[in-house]
Every structure is written in structure tokens, then in C-alpha cells.
Design a protein around this motif. Sequence first.
Motif, PDB file in Angstrom:
ATOM      1  N   UNK A  50      -8.567 -33.724  14.880  1.00  7.81           N
ATOM      2  CA  UNK A  50      -9.356 -32.929  13.811  1.00  7.81           C
ATOM      3  C   UNK A  50     -10.224 -31.902  14.768  1.00  7.81           C
ATOM      4  N   UNK A  51     -10.114 -30.819  14.450  1.00  8.87           N
ATOM      5  CA  UNK A  51     -10.867 -29.766  15.203  1.00  8.87           C
ATOM      6  C   UNK A  51     -10.579 -29.615  16.518  1.00  8.87           C
ATOM      7  N   UNK A  52      -9.597 -30.300  17.067  1.00  9.30           N
ATOM      8  CA  UNK A  52      -9.151 -30.075  18.329  1.00  9.30           C
ATOM      9  C   UNK A  52      -7.676 -29.841  18.713  1.00  9.30           C
ATOM     10  N   UNK A  53      -7.382 -29.933  20.074  1.00  9.29           N
ATOM     11  CA  UNK A  53      -5.903 -29.937  20.472  1.00  9.29           C
ATOM     12  C   UNK A  53      -5.292 -31.167  20.142  1.00  9.29           C
ATOM     13  N   UNK A  54      -4.209 -31.050  19.121  1.00  9.92           N
ATOM     14  CA  UNK A  54      -3.588 -32.559  18.805  1.00  9.92           C
ATOM     15  C   UNK A  54      -2.414 -32.548  19.698  1.00  9.92           C
ATOM     16  N   UNK A  55      -1.712 -33.954  19.816  1.00  9.33           N
ATOM     17  CA  UNK A  55      -0.566 -33.876  20.817  1.00  9.33           C
ATOM     18  C   UNK A  55       0.691 -33.752  19.959  1.00  9.33           C
ATOM     19  N   UNK A  56       1.431 -33.140  20.282  1.00  9.06           N
ATOM     20  CA  UNK A  56       2.891 -32.791  19.834  1.00  9.06           C
ATOM     21  C   UNK A  56       4.203 -33.248  20.715  1.00  9.06           C
ATOM     22  N   UNK A  57       5.064 -33.371  20.241  1.00  5.01           N
ATOM     23  CA  UNK A  57       6.325 -33.652  21.020  1.00  5.01           C
ATOM     24  C   UNK A  57       7.465 -32.441  20.640  1.00  5.01           C
ATOM     25  N   UNK A  58       7.836 -31.693  21.690  1.00  6.37           N
ATOM     26  CA  UNK A  58       9.172 -30.701  21.118  1.00  6.37           C
ATOM     27  C   UNK A  58      10.215 -31.056  21.924  1.00  6.37           C
ATOM     28  N   UNK A  59      11.249 -30.851  20.817  1.00  6.63           N
ATOM     29  CA  UNK A  59      12.585 -31.276  21.709  1.00  6.63           C
ATOM     30  C   UNK A  59      13.569 -30.168  21.323  1.00  6.63           C
ATOM     31  N   UNK A  60      14.582 -29.830  22.101  1.00  8.02           N
ATOM     32  CA  UNK A  60      15.465 -28.959  21.750  1.00  8.02           C
ATOM     33  C   UNK A  60      16.923 -29.529  21.981  1.00  8.02           C
ATOM     34  N   UNK A  61      17.886 -29.586  20.987  1.00  5.31           N
ATOM     35  CA  UNK A  61      19.086 -30.191  20.996  1.00  5.31           C
ATOM     36  C   UNK A  61      20.194 -29.025  21.130  1.00  5.31           C
ATOM     37  N   UNK A  62      21.228 -29.437  21.474  1.00  5.57           N
ATOM     38  CA  UNK A  62      22.622 -28.612  21.328  1.00  5.57           C
ATOM     39  C   UNK A  62      22.996 -28.348  19.737  1.00  5.57           C
TER      40      UNK A  62
ATOM     41  N   UNK B 110       1.415 -21.646  19.130  1.00  5.65           N
ATOM     42  CA  UNK B 110       0.696 -20.489  19.217  1.00  5.65           C
ATOM     43  C   UNK B 110      -0.840 -21.159  20.078  1.00  5.65           C
ATOM     44  N   UNK B 111      -0.821 -20.921  21.258  1.00  2.00           N
ATOM     45  CA  UNK B 111      -2.006 -21.155  21.862  1.00  2.00           C
ATOM     46  C   UNK B 111      -1.722 -22.682  22.494  1.00  2.00           C
ATOM     47  N   UNK B 112      -2.651 -23.308  23.125  1.00  3.67           N
ATOM     48  CA  UNK B 112      -2.275 -24.493  23.832  1.00  3.67           C
ATOM     49  C   UNK B 112      -1.787 -24.619  24.988  1.00  3.67           C
ATOM     50  N   UNK B 113      -1.224 -25.249  25.888  1.00  2.82           N
ATOM     51  CA  UNK B 113      -0.701 -25.309  26.973  1.00  2.82           C
ATOM     52  C   UNK B 113       0.778 -24.828  27.252  1.00  2.82           C
TER      53      UNK B 113
ATOM     54  N   UNK C 271      -1.884 -28.503  21.414  1.00  2.00           N
ATOM     55  CA  UNK C 271      -2.277 -27.185  20.852  1.00  2.00           C
ATOM     56  C   UNK C 271      -3.057 -27.466  19.599  1.00  2.00           C
ATOM     57  N   UNK C 272      -3.766 -26.380  19.460  1.00  2.00           N
ATOM     58  CA  UNK C 272      -4.535 -26.300  18.264  1.00  2.00           C
ATOM     59  C   UNK C 272      -3.787 -25.492  16.742  1.00  2.00           C
ATOM     60  N   UNK C 273      -2.871 -25.095  17.493  1.00  2.00           N
ATOM     61  CA  UNK C 273      -1.920 -24.169  16.305  1.00  2.00           C
ATOM     62  C   UNK C 273      -0.373 -24.390  16.459  1.00  2.00           C
ATOM     63  N   UNK C 274       0.124 -25.499  15.961  1.00  2.00           N
ATOM     64  CA  UNK C 274       1.590 -25.510  16.206  1.00  2.00           C
ATOM     65  C   UNK C 274       2.211 -24.760  15.244  1.00  2.00           C
ATOM     66  N   UNK C 275       3.417 -24.202  15.782  1.00  2.77           N
ATOM     67  CA  UNK C 275       4.199 -23.028  15.185  1.00  2.77           C
ATOM     68  C   UNK C 275       5.537 -23.101  16.054  1.00  2.77           C
TER      69      UNK C 275
ATOM     70  N   UNK D 190      15.588 -26.843  17.445  1.00  5.29           N
ATOM     71  CA  UNK D 190      14.437 -27.315  17.804  1.00  5.29           C
ATOM     72  C   UNK D 190      13.597 -28.109  17.078  1.00  5.29           C
ATOM     73  N   UNK D 191      12.888 -29.126  17.369  1.00  3.96           N
ATOM     74  CA  UNK D 191      12.212 -30.058  16.559  1.00  3.96           C
ATOM     75  C   UNK D 191      10.780 -30.427  17.014  1.00  3.96           C
ATOM     76  N   UNK D 192       9.764 -30.266  16.396  1.00  2.00           N
ATOM     77  CA  UNK D 192       8.314 -30.491  16.589  1.00  2.00           C
ATOM     78  C   UNK D 192       7.901 -31.650  15.875  1.00  2.00           C
ATOM     79  N   UNK D 193       7.386 -32.601  16.543  1.00  2.00           N
ATOM     80  CA  UNK D 193       6.793 -33.946  15.943  1.00  2.00           C
ATOM     81  C   UNK D 193       5.081 -34.119  16.248  1.00  2.00           C
TER      82      UNK D 193
END
Length: 122
Positions: free
Chosen positions: A57-69, A99-102, A83-87, A48-51
Motif C-alpha cells: 500500500x502506497x508503494x511499488x507493488x511487485x508484479x509478474x508480466x508474461x507474454x505468450x504466443x 506506467x512508471x516503475x522500473x 511499479x506504483x501504477x500497473x497498466x 500479455x498477462x500481468x499478475x
Amino acid sequence: MTRLAKVMKWVAALFAIGLVSICLIRFGFRPTGRDCVRQGSPDGAYIAERCLLEWRPGGNSDYQGRVYDSKSGVLLVERTFSTPVPDLSWSEDSVAFSRGGDESSFVTLPPTWFDRLKAAIP
């Protein structure tokens, strides 16, 4: 050819060109993030990769999550989420990018055929 057949041929051609154009515009852009974190699954089957895409700041930042074989390196799932809390955390049959977010930050494993199809489109 009759006139109606010629018109229908042109309409079909224009429809096909429009559909291809929409697909290229919609799916032709794959955002690239920064500050990426990669982690293998406990069973070694996936990576898994999260970028970070956009920091808010202080809000929900945008991230991209990818899963590879992990064996072939093929992209299986790609999601954009806020998400406010990337994990990055693994369970027996899923990976969560926050943890949290959509809800789009949660991926069931193995990925669905629809997730694989979306990831295969450039």
C-alpha cells in the motif's frame, strides 16, 4: 588412471552437481501471482498477462508480466517488476506492463533470444 586424473574427475563431477543445483534453485521457482489481467495484442500475435505478486500500500507493488504466443500458447517472456501504477499497454513493437516503475516492465516484440531462453527454463 593417474591420481591427478582421478582428482580432476571428482572435481569436474562436483562442479557439475553444484552448477545443476544452483540452476534448479535459481530457476526452479516460478512465482504465481493473483488478480491477473490478460490482454491480446492489436495484431493478435501475442497475449500479455500481468499478475500481482505482493501488494505494498502506497508503494511499488511487485508484479509478474508474461507474454505468450497467441497461436501456440508458448511462454515467450517472463518478467518480475515493481511499479506504483500497473497498466497493460501495447505499441507497434512492444508491450508495457506499467506506467512508471522500473524498466523491466517494458518488453520489445518480438522477444529477444535471451528472453525466450529465460522463459523456457522451468
